[in-house]
Design an enzyme around this catalytic site. Structure first.
Site, PDB file in Angstrom:
ATOM      1  CE1 TYR A 146      -3.934   2.185   0.654  1.00 11.53           C
ATOM      2  CE2 TYR A 146      -2.616   3.154   2.414  1.00 11.53           C
ATOM      3  CZ  TYR A 146      -3.737   3.189   1.606  1.00 11.53           C
ATOM      4  OH  TYR A 146      -4.643   4.205   1.717  1.00 11.53           O
ATOM      5  CB  SER A 190     -15.428   0.237  11.223  1.00 11.34           C
ATOM      6  OG  SER A 190     -14.129  -0.021  10.767  1.00 11.34           O
ATOM      7  CE1 TYR A 205      -6.399  -5.622  17.064  1.00 11.12           C
ATOM      8  CE2 TYR A 205      -5.734  -4.374  15.138  1.00 11.12           C
ATOM      9  CZ  TYR A 205      -6.568  -5.291  15.730  1.00 11.12           C
ATOM     10  OH  TYR A 205      -7.575  -5.883  14.991  1.00 11.12           O
ATOM     11  N   GLY A 206      -1.575  -3.695  20.871  1.00  6.01           N
ATOM     12  CA  GLY A 206      -0.465  -3.163  21.662  1.00  6.01           C
ATOM     13  C   GLY A 206      -0.994  -2.542  22.940  1.00  6.01           C
ATOM     14  N   GLY A 208      -2.160   0.453  23.266  1.00  7.69           N
ATOM     15  CA  GLY A 208      -3.219   1.440  23.008  1.00  7.69           C
ATOM     16  C   GLY A 208      -2.727   2.876  23.123  1.00  7.69           C
ATOM     17  CB  THR A 211      -1.409   9.271  18.595  1.00  6.65           C
ATOM     18  OG1 THR A 211      -0.340   9.582  17.698  1.00  6.65           O
ATOM     19  CG2 THR A 211      -0.944   9.322  20.037  1.00  6.65           C
ATOM     20  NE  ARG A 212      -2.705   5.115  12.820  1.00 10.56           N
ATOM     21  CZ  ARG A 212      -1.669   4.519  13.418  1.00 10.56           C
ATOM     22  NH1 ARG A 212      -1.058   5.099  14.435  1.00 10.56           N
ATOM     23  NH2 ARG A 212      -1.241   3.345  12.994  1.00 10.56           N
ATOM     24  NE  ARG A 277      -0.545   7.721   9.719  1.00  7.07           N
ATOM     25  CZ  ARG A 277      -1.136   6.544   9.482  1.00  7.07           C
ATOM     26  NH1 ARG A 277      -2.418   6.403   9.619  1.00  7.07           N
ATOM     27  NH2 ARG A 277      -0.410   5.534   9.104  1.00  7.07           N
TER      28      ARG A 277
END
Ligand code: NAD
Ligand code: UDP
Ligand code: UDP
Length: 321
Positions: A146, A190, A205-206, A208, A211-212, A277
């Site tokens: 990707y 989602s 995951y991990g 937590g 960041t996003r 991110r």
């Protein structure tokens, strides 16, 4: 006659279907080309009886001959689960798809927009990410099909611009969410909403703490259109919401807004998962006066209502998972 003819590739997907809505509403003559890999007919069902909308089942890795004035190239699976399902096809979609759509734009002298991604920055060591940052991408990992496909597509856009004087717009999209996200695409928003609504465990995951920064779909589509309509700006330009959250904070917000009793559990962190991110959106603000308006809790509330509707309706994708 309609003023503008517009091709949207990937038009029956999450972002593409919202873009088609906006273009059809403003009176453009819209062709939606999609192979329905991750898109759904239900996303565009309400447009099919409009005189200025047309769906064609088409894979962008093959040539396409249509006559249009503008092209939005969105075709590409976007979630890690979907783009890793057939990684070779993912790279082909980005690279062969870009060549075909650029060839089409060249023949027609049409303006062409590319849906690029914050993934071109990889797991970034510059924070927040400005457009000048070249990124830190693993070329051989499980996200590379990707990330590198999208990077190569950007290269092609800029070479067609330099070599053939094509009128390009390259947008680097950061995490976006909203109604019509695929219930099973494994993306965090989602996943958490569906898990909370179904009383299943919330899978962090991990630890937590990664960041996003999440942008609501309506804000994003407004930026697409402003960027496309602005003369003399190629980009790349970041589009996203700079408000940054940890996945733990996102999980808590979803639990709070759904009133769910789901438990938070931890799962292994996938490889090459970026730790942080956040878009630097100075350029989008300066070039076309855009900034996002919908904040996380409001956008989540609308997205929760959408998934709740799918559940009540018995949509097989959500009921079966
Ligand atoms: P999506 O998976 O819902 O939509 C992608 C659409 O492209 C689907 O309808 C799919 O069927 C179609 N498609 C896939 N391969 C194709 C092919 N070979 N030929 C024709 N159609 C094909 O994902 P989305 O979130 O709507 O993403 C749209 C675009 O935006 C993608 O290019 C994605 O890389 C980019 N993007 C999205 C995000 C986000 O957070 N949603 C972030 C960065 C970039
Ligand atoms: N192409 C297309 N539709 C068009 C024109 C071109 O799908 O209307 C595709 C065609 O497959 C071609 C590619 O775009 O191979 C690149 O076109 P370009 O003119 O850049 O290069 P060519 O390979 O034709 O020299
Ligand atoms: N994630 C998570 N639980 C999930 C799905 C994703 O904790 O059920 C994390 C994932 O590891 C990543 C973040 O949420 O750190 C965003 O994942 P997503 O797949 O939505 O987007 P991307 O990694 O492409 O930004």
């Amino acid at each position: 006659m309609f003023e503008r003819r517009v091709l949207v590739t990937g038009g029956s997907g999450f972002l593409g279907s919202h873009l088609c809505d906006r273009l059809v509403a403003r009176g453009d003559d819209v062709i939606c080309a999609d192979n329905l890999f991750t898109g759904r007919k239900r996303n565009i069902a309400h447009l099919l009886d409009k005189p200025n909308f047309e769906f064609t089942r088409h894979d962008v890795t093959f040539p396409l001959y249509v006559e249009v004035d503008q092209i939005y190239n969105l075709a590409c699976p976007a979630s890690p689960v979907h783009y890793q399902h057939d990684p070779v096809q993912t790279t082909k979609t980005s690279v062969h798809g870009a060549i075909n759509m650029l060839g089409l734009a060249k023949r027609l002298k049409a303006r062409i927009f590319q849906a690029s991604t914050s993934e071109v920055y990889g797991d970034p060591d510059v924070h927040p990410q400005p457009e000048e940052y070249w990124g830190r991408v693993n070329p051989i990992g499980i996200r590379s099909c990707y990330d590198e496909g999208k990077r190569c597509a950007e290269t092609l856009f800029f070479d067609y611009h330099r070599q053939h004087k094509l009128d390009i717009r390259v947008a680097r999209i950061f995490n976006t969410y909203g109604p019509r996200m695929h219930p099973n695409d494994g993306r965090v928003v989602s996943n958490f909403i569906v898990q909370a609504l179904k009383g299943q465990d919330i899978t962090l995951y991990g630890d937590g703490q990664q960041t996003r920064s999440f942008c609501y779909v309506d804000d994003l589509i407004e930026a697409f259109i402003r960027f496309m309509e602005k003369d003399g700006v190629t980009g790349p330009i970041n589009i996203g919401n700079p408000n940054e959250f940890t996945m733990l904070e996102l999980a808590d917000a979803v639990l709070d807004l759904t009133g769910s009793k789901s438990k938070k559990i931890h799962r292994p962190l996938p490889s090459d998962d970026p730790k942080q991110r956040q878009p630097d959106i100075t350029k989008a603000q300066a070039e076309f006066g855009w900034e996002p308006k919908v904040q996380l809790r409001e956008g989540l509330t609308r997205t929760i209502a959408y998934f709740d509707g799918l559940l009540k309706e018995g949509d097989p994708l959500i009921v079966g998972r």
